[in-house]
Design an enzyme around this catalytic site. Structure first.
Site, PDB file in Angstrom:
ATOM      1  N   ALA A   1       0.820  -1.209   0.000  1.00 51.55           N
ATOM      2  CA  ALA A   1       0.000   0.000   0.000  1.00 51.55           C
ATOM      3  C   ALA A   1       0.855   1.261   0.000  1.00 51.55           C
ATOM      4  CB  ALA A   1      -0.898   0.000   1.231  1.00 51.55           C
ATOM      5  N   LYS A   2       2.110   1.126   0.414  1.00 50.68           N
ATOM      6  CA  LYS A   2       3.057   2.252   0.452  1.00 50.68           C
ATOM      7  C   LYS A   2       2.444   3.484   1.109  1.00 50.68           C
ATOM      8  CE  LYS A   2       5.764   0.434  -3.427  1.00 50.68           C
ATOM      9  NZ  LYS A   2       4.942  -0.700  -3.872  1.00 50.68           N
ATOM     10  N   ARG A   3       1.829   3.264   2.288  1.00 50.87           N
ATOM     11  CA  ARG A   3       1.194   4.347   3.005  1.00 50.87           C
ATOM     12  C   ARG A   3       2.208   5.091   3.874  1.00 50.87           C
ATOM     13  NH1 ARG A   3      -2.291   2.765  -0.306  1.00 50.87           N
ATOM     14  NH2 ARG A   3      -4.489   2.529   0.225  1.00 50.87           N
TER      15      ARG A   3
END
Lengths: 272, 272
Positions: B95-97
């Protein structure tokens, strides 16, 4: 929406206020929880009560994802409501996305085309090919994280790369990317004194400035150092407006808080 | 899932393969489009055909968000299917949040508690207080972007901060964060030669390695430089497995591709 249209709205409304729609079901008035879609009902009431005082709304996607499908449905309804009823409002998906090229394209399509936002926030860590897919959309805006308002900004962003801090390297490097005229930048209000040097690197781009209000940033300082001929600022306030009250009259209280900020902005604009 | 359980699965299956579930409706077999939920049907078929050959699955959230509510529903169904039918599989939300503290907490809750993933990928740009809310979850894993597999990695990640490249500064700095034993890192296979120095900074942490297959990275090189006593590697392959065929037999073709990689991994594990 074009940048020119945004600037026109700022002058018309005498405001460069952005309201963050960060809906937390633990904080909204409890009578709304009986409604079928409390998140959307809250947003709709806030929007109807404040739309004449601000030029932008910024839902942070984390608050919607936290409620799963129900949350995404509320996000879709909120952006549809804005686009249908207040088409002159600039909309920001505060999503802080960024991935390798073909994957960033999927995110860009999701936020710009399917949801219909005017802009999306993007993290710069993965570099040019992770950002350019967003920049490719005409009359859409990519708001790149530069200098954020949190303590952790000092971990990497302010560290020096060959004499230039990382956030300045991000500003300077991104200017050379394709369609860089579609770039805006996030610069936290808690670091207003940095704006002098930031404006030397990017004299014209719009800045999205979080951190005024609950996080303690000063509107006067941000404007003193950051304002441009085209204003070039969107000042975001979330919690201090939308949670001004958790009683039945929450939307009129939110409106009063927004009016306070808009009044200060009108004074600043009149002095230019 | 604990790291010890993951290591046990690796030895049991003689595999450290992770399969990326990046579903693009333009690429999947066309007969699936007639189904009520083509995305989930595709994932289910791939999972059923490959679960004995891999230890992890990694849906990239961009591919699901691109299909709106329908996509999120398919993501929920996919993680539920994995947790119910293959509970020993390690699951990664790619998700690369990353956001300010209270907002990162919302993301962490969404991916770890509500969706029930074992891990999530996180971008480091906003520093310590943007990552620690993820690290606070017991037996959950935060996979921090360090050195990614794309061209843009050279824009900022490999630039030197006071003598140490940014990605190494991220590795070294993050070691001091609270609950840093829950950290894994993304290191692209296209940069295998960097692994020697990476292992000097983080000798034990697991690395999630994308870029083998379609992006051209070498499995042998990654293992030569990156493997540890506890293996410490999850090698991801997405497109070259899941899109091995777009005909009716797509899942058995995917299984064959996965078997090729698992066989190479078994050879490597036997040589340790």
């Amino acid at each position: 929406m074009t940048t020119q249209q945004l600037v026109k709205e700022i002058h018309k409304k005498k405001s460069f206020l952005c309201i963050g729609l960060d809906v937390d079901l633990n904080k909204i008035p409890q009578h709304l929880l009986k409604k079928e879609d409390p998140i959307f009902e809250f947003n709709k009431a806030i929007i109807d009560a404040t739309h004449h005082l601000c030029v932008a709304y910024k839902p942070n996607t984390a608050f919607y994802e936290a409620y799963g499908l129900k949350g995404w449905k509320a996000l879709e309804k909120t952006i549809d409501y804005l686009n249908n009823n207040y088409p002159d409002i600039f909309t920001i998906a505060d999503a802080k996305r960024g991935d390798i090229g073909n994957t960033s394209s999927m995110y860009a399509k999701a936020f710009f085309e399917d949801l219909g936002f005017d802009s999306v926030t993007v993290a710069p860590y993965m570099g040019k090919d992770s950002v350019e897919p967003f920049l490719a959309f005409k009359n859409k805006h990519t708001i790149l994280l530069a200098l954020t308002s949190n303590e952790g900004a000092y971990d990497f962003q302010t560290k020096s790369i060959e004499g230039l801090e990382l956030y300045k390297t991000v500003l300077a490097t991104s200017k050379s990317w394709n369609n860089s005229e579609n770039l805006m930048y996030v610069v936290g209000a808690t670091k207003a004194e940095y704006l002098v040097e930031i404006r030397q690197i990017i004299p014209h781009n719009f800045l999205l400035v979080p951190g005024v209000g609950a996080q303690g940033g000063s509107l006067e300082d941000v404007c003193k150092y950051g304002i441009t001929k085209n204003i070039g600022l969107l000042i975001n306030s979330s919690r201090s407006i939308i949670y001004a009250s958790n009683k039945e009259n929450f939307s009129s209280e939110a409106s009063l808080k927004a009016l306070q900020l808009q009044t200060q902005m009108e004074l600043i604009l009149n002095q230019l």
